[in-house]
Design an enzyme around this catalytic site. Structure first.
Site, mmCIF file in Angstrom:
data_model
loop_
_atom_site.group_PDB
_atom_site.id
_atom_site.type_symbol
_atom_site.label_atom_id
_atom_site.label_comp_id
_atom_site.label_asym_id
_atom_site.label_seq_id
_atom_site.Cartn_x
_atom_site.Cartn_y
_atom_site.Cartn_z
ATOM 1 N N SER A 53 -0.687 16.042 49.273
ATOM 2 C CA SER A 53 0.201 16.255 48.135
ATOM 3 C C SER A 53 0.247 15.002 47.257
ATOM 4 O O SER A 53 -0.797 14.603 46.727
ATOM 5 C CB SER A 53 1.583 16.681 48.635
ATOM 6 O OG SER A 53 2.355 17.206 47.584
ATOM 7 N N HIS A 78 2.185 24.678 52.095
ATOM 8 C CA HIS A 78 2.100 23.242 51.774
ATOM 9 C C HIS A 78 2.459 22.358 52.970
ATOM 10 O O HIS A 78 2.482 21.144 52.858
ATOM 11 C CB HIS A 78 3.075 22.966 50.617
ATOM 12 C CG HIS A 78 2.814 21.697 49.862
ATOM 13 N ND1 HIS A 78 1.701 21.511 49.069
ATOM 14 C CD2 HIS A 78 3.516 20.524 49.767
ATOM 15 C CE1 HIS A 78 1.731 20.300 48.521
ATOM 16 N NE2 HIS A 78 2.824 19.681 48.932
ATOM 17 N N ASP A 124 0.699 28.239 48.871
ATOM 18 C CA ASP A 124 1.419 26.980 48.619
ATOM 19 C C ASP A 124 2.345 27.186 47.427
ATOM 20 O O ASP A 124 1.892 27.509 46.322
ATOM 21 C CB ASP A 124 0.363 25.907 48.332
ATOM 22 C CG ASP A 124 0.932 24.520 48.180
ATOM 23 O OD1 ASP A 124 2.049 24.381 47.632
ATOM 24 O OD2 ASP A 124 0.251 23.571 48.593
#
Lengths: 275, 275
Positions: A145, A254, A221
């Site tokens: 991320s 995620h 996600d």
């Protein structure tokens, strides 16, 4: 660097460290995993940069990376995600300030005195860990991320320092998404030209793909469309005609449930270039 | 049972559930991992009972068990460690009350109204998950620390219900250690004869070793001598002349860094009897 704790895992050493960072002007913690092979000879390193709100402990405890790193003989260097401590300025939001250093060198007050994560990861941290542990100067870099953004930025700008680059669910184009626009405005000011030094899509346009890049992205996600924009990265991969590849994974989100599912593939990707 | 969340991991489904437990008189959460094979046919289950202070999330996020369970085709059933909620009595200590149900049926007020974890794990939980998910009636049971105690107690007393039993760093002889003595006095009263129904060493003396038992214990575990007492379990294994085995691991502590290092061996041990 002072050892805060050490435990055995997968036959290697999981070590938590504390040190004074001259780059960040604060005390920092980090984690290092040394595989069993490091008892006998120097080993290469994979740096793993974590995402928003994380410390060095999230990847250490949830990714399951030590199992594969122990098989391959690769050390894991796992830094924190921002400067820390009471002296470090902060804002009351999860996506900026502490836990959200964005792996850049801030130029704006009051952030610039401490928020110099780019230089910390690139220079001070390797010098410190390589002075203390049996590590070669072969390094690769990965992240998740915000940390995937960091790995792409630092890796692409410094191909002489990293053999290979990978990312889980990276913020690929921070100059064009809400997380990046807010943080870059605060850390770097309103001149958007200066932002390009920290945007993977812009950097690959400028530098090309010198080192191999692997990206894994879950299609379930929540941040995919608004923040992560893998299609922007795919477009620049196509334009620059290099080995970069994005693997899309149906149904994955995620979280670390995604990272743990794919960490073996990313570690074996790096091993191909590190060993 | 209501699905609170579901994510994909290792090709399977990691599901968090909420339900009203009639045994515990409260709402409970738990986690279930269904391996990819469960899309096509029923699969057997491994119950994993966690230790003091844990919920269902510790094992779910830190053990790395889903990787191996997905290869083997075994579901993981991961309950909480005590009744929960504002109505449930508690004390302000980490080793008793909420997060510390000790997998027994309390007989003393005010605990007995909710603290019935033995019956919950043995009866209500299997009925509920087997009604909702594609599970066979083949079950094994494992746990860590207080949960290792729970797995040994529930497994040894019910050999017709569980194919195999394993434990990481279990409290083997709770009638003779501080954690057990405090909790059993509160939950079961001062008649120590009643305590023997929840002491693995006493139970193996009484029931013998009907099912295979595997125990893994780290030798750098801070709780080894005062609380865990593997030598007491080894003595009763020797007396009863069965297949029970304790594996000792130099340098490993009481944490998930130990569990994650050995979870593959424990899952493959259970697979031998479950599949």
């Amino acid at each position: 660097m002072e050892i805060v704790s050490e435990v055995r895992t997968f036959g290697g050493r999981q070590i938590r460290l504390k040190h004074r960072s001259s780059t960040l002007n604060c005390d920092m913690q980090l984690s290092v995993f040394l595989p069993p092979q490091a008892e006998h000879h120097k080993v290469p390193s994979l740096y793993f940069l974590s995402g928003l709100t994380c410390t060095d402990e999230n990847f250490s405890t949830k990714a399951g990376a030590q199992r594969v790193a122990a098989q391959l003989g690769i050390a894991l260097i796992i830094p924190d995600t921002s400067p820390r401590g009471d002296d470090v300025p902060d804002e009351d939001r999860y996506d900026f300030g502490k836990g959200a250093g964005f792996y850049l060198n801030a130029t704006e007050a009051p952030w610039k005195q401490h928020y110099q994560m780019y230089d910390y990861i690139l220079d001070e941290l390797p010098k410190s860990v390589e002075a203390q542990f049996p590590l070669t100067d072969q390094r690769s870099i990965a992240g998740h991320s915000m940390g995937g953004h960091g790995a792409l930025v630092i890796g692409v700008r410094n191909p002489e320092r990293y053999q290979s680059i990978s990312a889980f669910s990276p913020i690929t184009h921070p100059t064009q998404c809400p997380w990046g626009e807010y943080a870059f405005t605060q850390y770097l000011g309103t001149n958007r030209d200066a932002w390009k030094d920290y945007d993977a899509v812009e950097l690959i346009k400028a530098y090309g793909q010198v080192r191999p890049i692997r990206v894994d992205q879950g299609l379930a996600d929540n941040f995919l469309e608004e923040q992560l924009k893998p299609e922007a990265l795919q477009a620049v991969f196509d334009e620059t005609d290099g080995p970069g590849a994005i693997y899309l994974h149906e149904g994955y989100d995620h979280s670390y449930y995604f990272i743990s599912s794919l960490i073996e593939e990313q570690l074996r990707f790096h091993a191909h270039y590190l060993l």
